[in-house]
Design a protein around this motif. Structure first.
Motif, mmCIF file in Angstrom:
data_model
loop_
_atom_site.group_PDB
_atom_site.id
_atom_site.type_symbol
_atom_site.label_atom_id
_atom_site.label_comp_id
_atom_site.label_asym_id
_atom_site.label_seq_id
_atom_site.Cartn_x
_atom_site.Cartn_y
_atom_site.Cartn_z
ATOM 1 N N LYS A 1 86.374 0.270 -1.979
ATOM 2 C CA LYS A 1 86.588 1.652 -1.537
ATOM 3 C C LYS A 1 85.335 2.204 -0.855
ATOM 4 O O LYS A 1 85.427 2.939 0.130
ATOM 5 C CB LYS A 1 86.996 2.532 -2.711
ATOM 6 C CG LYS A 1 88.429 2.296 -3.148
ATOM 7 C CD LYS A 1 88.830 3.259 -4.253
ATOM 8 C CE LYS A 1 90.292 3.116 -4.598
ATOM 9 N NZ LYS A 1 90.724 4.144 -5.564
ATOM 10 N N GLY A 2 84.180 1.848 -1.362
ATOM 11 C CA GLY A 2 82.930 2.275 -0.748
ATOM 12 C C GLY A 2 82.757 1.692 0.645
ATOM 13 O O GLY A 2 82.326 2.388 1.567
ATOM 14 N N ALA A 3 83.100 0.427 0.808
ATOM 15 C CA ALA A 3 82.996 -0.220 2.113
ATOM 16 C C ALA A 3 83.950 0.436 3.110
ATOM 17 O O ALA A 3 83.593 0.651 4.275
ATOM 18 C CB ALA A 3 83.300 -1.713 1.990
ATOM 19 N N ILE A 4 85.145 0.783 2.648
ATOM 20 C CA ILE A 4 86.116 1.462 3.521
ATOM 21 C C ILE A 4 85.590 2.833 3.909
ATOM 22 O O ILE A 4 85.704 3.249 5.073
ATOM 23 C CB ILE A 4 87.487 1.561 2.835
ATOM 24 C CG1 ILE A 4 88.092 0.158 2.673
ATOM 25 C CG2 ILE A 4 88.433 2.479 3.617
ATOM 26 C CD1 ILE A 4 89.299 0.102 1.755
ATOM 27 N N ALA A 5 84.986 3.534 2.977
ATOM 28 C CA ALA A 5 84.458 4.872 3.242
ATOM 29 C C ALA A 5 83.341 4.849 4.286
ATOM 30 O O ALA A 5 83.097 5.860 4.953
ATOM 31 C CB ALA A 5 83.958 5.502 1.950
ATOM 32 N N GLU A 6 82.689 3.720 4.452
ATOM 33 C CA GLU A 6 81.613 3.602 5.435
ATOM 34 C C GLU A 6 82.117 3.262 6.829
ATOM 35 O O GLU A 6 81.350 3.306 7.799
ATOM 36 C CB GLU A 6 80.603 2.549 4.977
ATOM 37 C CG GLU A 6 79.834 2.962 3.737
ATOM 38 C CD GLU A 6 78.831 1.921 3.280
ATOM 39 O OE1 GLU A 6 78.619 0.919 3.999
ATOM 40 O OE2 GLU A 6 78.249 2.109 2.204
ATOM 41 N N LEU A 7 83.403 2.935 6.956
ATOM 42 C CA LEU A 7 83.976 2.619 8.261
ATOM 43 C C LEU A 7 84.141 3.892 9.088
ATOM 44 O O LEU A 7 84.276 4.987 8.528
ATOM 45 C CB LEU A 7 85.350 1.962 8.094
ATOM 46 C CG LEU A 7 85.405 0.598 7.418
ATOM 47 C CD1 LEU A 7 86.852 0.197 7.162
ATOM 48 C CD2 LEU A 7 84.686 -0.448 8.250
#
Length: 61
Positions: A12-18
């Motif tokens: 979820k954190g990686a997605i939030a950085e997109l």
């Protein structure tokens, strides 16, 4: 927090950085996958998702 919860949080954190448009694409595809899984309640869709996950893990991507 167990390992699975940590993995979910990291993803979820990686997605939030997109960028916002890529986040929207991820969420749209996720909903499509959920819809497919709901259409196959016998578990075959979940097994297919597990297969794809294992294939991705084996490719180390």
């Amino acid at each position: 927090m167990n390992e699975d919860q940590l993995t979910l949080l990291l993803i979820k954190g990686a997605i939030a950085e997109l960028p916002a448009d890529e986040q929207q694409q991820v969420h749209a595809v996720t909903q499509q996958i959920r819809d497919v899984m709901a259409a196959y309640p016998s578990g075959s869709a979940a097994m297919a998702i597990a297969l794809l996950g294992a294939e991705l893990a084996a490719l180390d991507v």
